[in-house]
Scaffold this motif. Structure first.
Motif, mmCIF file in Angstrom:
data_model
loop_
_atom_site.group_PDB
_atom_site.id
_atom_site.type_symbol
_atom_site.label_atom_id
_atom_site.label_comp_id
_atom_site.label_asym_id
_atom_site.label_seq_id
_atom_site.Cartn_x
_atom_site.Cartn_y
_atom_site.Cartn_z
ATOM 1 N N ALA A 41 0.814 -1.221 0.000
ATOM 2 C CA ALA A 41 0.000 0.000 0.000
ATOM 3 C C ALA A 41 0.848 1.272 0.000
ATOM 4 O O ALA A 41 0.315 2.379 -0.177
ATOM 5 N N ALA A 42 2.156 1.134 0.202
ATOM 6 C CA ALA A 42 3.009 2.335 0.272
ATOM 7 C C ALA A 42 3.069 3.045 -1.084
ATOM 8 O O ALA A 42 3.050 2.409 -2.134
ATOM 9 N N VAL A 43 3.132 4.370 -1.001
ATOM 10 C CA VAL A 43 3.283 5.202 -2.203
ATOM 11 C C VAL A 43 4.761 5.582 -2.320
ATOM 12 O O VAL A 43 5.358 6.042 -1.338
ATOM 13 N N PHE A 44 5.332 5.375 -3.489
ATOM 14 C CA PHE A 44 6.752 5.661 -3.722
ATOM 15 C C PHE A 44 6.888 6.896 -4.592
ATOM 16 O O PHE A 44 6.308 6.953 -5.680
ATOM 17 N N ARG A 45 7.649 7.873 -4.101
ATOM 18 C CA ARG A 45 7.773 9.126 -4.853
ATOM 19 C C ARG A 45 9.235 9.523 -5.038
ATOM 20 O O ARG A 45 10.044 9.400 -4.128
ATOM 21 N N LYS A 46 9.547 10.011 -6.208
ATOM 22 C CA LYS A 46 10.864 10.601 -6.485
ATOM 23 C C LYS A 46 10.767 11.456 -7.738
ATOM 24 O O LYS A 46 9.821 11.312 -8.505
ATOM 25 N N ILE A 47 11.766 12.311 -7.937
ATOM 26 C CA ILE A 47 11.890 13.024 -9.210
ATOM 27 C C ILE A 47 12.369 12.011 -10.240
ATOM 28 O O ILE A 47 13.279 11.215 -9.962
ATOM 29 N N ALA A 48 11.753 12.007 -11.399
ATOM 30 C CA ALA A 48 12.088 10.992 -12.396
ATOM 31 C C ALA A 48 13.511 11.171 -12.935
ATOM 32 O O ALA A 48 13.972 12.291 -13.175
ATOM 33 N N TRP A 49 14.207 10.049 -13.088
ATOM 34 C CA TRP A 49 15.478 9.974 -13.827
ATOM 35 C C TRP A 49 15.343 8.721 -14.686
ATOM 36 O O TRP A 49 15.786 7.640 -14.301
ATOM 37 N N PRO A 50 14.695 8.846 -15.860
ATOM 38 C CA PRO A 50 14.249 7.673 -16.616
ATOM 39 C C PRO A 50 15.334 6.633 -16.879
ATOM 40 O O PRO A 50 15.066 5.432 -16.797
ATOM 41 N N GLU A 51 16.591 7.067 -17.139
ATOM 42 C CA GLU A 51 17.646 6.084 -17.442
ATOM 43 C C GLU A 51 18.008 5.238 -16.223
ATOM 44 O O GLU A 51 18.579 4.163 -16.363
ATOM 45 N N ARG A 52 17.748 5.755 -15.022
ATOM 46 C CA ARG A 52 18.230 5.064 -13.828
ATOM 47 C C ARG A 52 17.122 4.485 -12.953
ATOM 48 O O ARG A 52 17.380 3.637 -12.097
ATOM 49 N N ASP A 53 15.863 4.969 -13.101
ATOM 50 C CA ASP A 53 14.827 4.562 -12.165
ATOM 51 C C ASP A 53 14.470 3.083 -12.305
ATOM 52 O O ASP A 53 14.323 2.577 -13.416
ATOM 53 N N VAL A 54 14.359 2.398 -11.160
ATOM 54 C CA VAL A 54 13.972 0.983 -11.129
ATOM 55 C C VAL A 54 12.551 0.873 -11.680
ATOM 56 O O VAL A 54 11.612 1.457 -11.127
#
Ligand SMILES: [Zn+2]
Length: 262
Positions: A78-91
């Motif tokens: 149920a956790a919400v995961f947030r970050k600024i996108a870094w498309p080449e590196r994001d899992v």
């Protein structure tokens, strides 16, 4: 500002003693950084917040901060995961929700403001708790060390210096970093970083004027006695300075290598 530091149990050559993640407990707990998914880390998180995090803020996509997100998601779906996108590196296995400069994260201790601080990584953020003048600083700064700027992998020294100055302008009293102990004089450390980088810049220009023209020869002149395993890191730092100096109009790349502009 009350938070629980929870160690990610990941010591290693690039993380030193390993990473701190931070839990702000409450009805909707907030977790800052995901670690690397070690079972010891997940157990310690479950102790700090028995129902798991409501929100996980990942400060940037480097693996010691982000690669544990899939394990957290599996345990606490149920956790919400947030970050600024870094498309080449994001899992890609994690349904990331967007994060942006100026966003406000509500916690039991009051609001945290997201401050985008690119430089060490393009997506890097810190979190500002204005009421206590505390910053969750991620990899912006670290006691006893300068911060690695991986110029060939998303690092940007000019952006990093701007980020340091922006954080300095907030007059923080305390920084809780991802590596090492709490920083009780963050403004003093930022001033030290700024003068250190200025000194390095002068050394790079001096090496160029003395005829060194490649990242390797400049690094060898500046970092006397550097052990071989650390050379690639030092070379990326030198490259970071050269790229900044090029942007400043003080050096240029030629077919014979880097040259200073008289
Ligand atoms: Zn990092």
């Amino acid at each position: 500002m009350f938070s629980v530091p929870v160690h990610a149990a990941n010591p290693g050559p690039f993380t030193g003693t390993g990473n701190w993640t931070y839990v702000i407990p409450g009805a909707a707990p907030v977790l800052i950084d995901a670690g690397v998914g070690k079972p010891e880390h997940l157990s310690a998180l479950a102790e700090a917040m028995p129902n798991g995090p409501a929100v996980v803020i990942v400060t940037h996509a480097h693996s010691d901060h982000a690669s544990g997100a899939p394990a957290l998601l599996e345990r606490w779906p149920a956790a919400v995961f947030r970050k600024i996108a870094w498309p080449e590196r994001d899992v890609s296995a994690v349904p990331w929700q967007a994060l942006a400069d100026g966003d406000v994260i509500e916690t039991a201790e009051g609001p945290l403001e997201v401050i985008h601080t690119p430089g060490h990584a393009p997506d890097h953020v810190v979190l500002w708790h204005a009421a206590s003048r505390t910053i969750f600083g991620a990899d912006l700064m670290q006691l006893g060390n300068t911060v690695f700027i991986p110029a060939a992998h998303g690092g940007d020294l000019a952006a990093y210096l701007r980020s340091l100055k922006r954080v300095r302008a907030l007059s923080p009293l305390r920084v809780l970093p991802a590596h090492g102990p709490a920083i009780e004089d963050p403004v003093g450390l930022i001033d030290h970083y700024l003068s250190h980088r200025q000194q390095r810049e002068t050394q790079v220009l001096t090496a160029l004027e003395a005829g060194a023209a490649t990242v390797e020869t400049i690094t060898a002149r500046i970092y006397i006695g550097l052990i071989d395993t650390l050379a690639p890191l030092a070379q990326e730092n030198v490259l970071a300075h050269l790229v900044k100096l090029e942007t400043d109009g003080l050096v240029r790349r030629t077919t014979e290598g880097w040259k200073s502009i008289e």
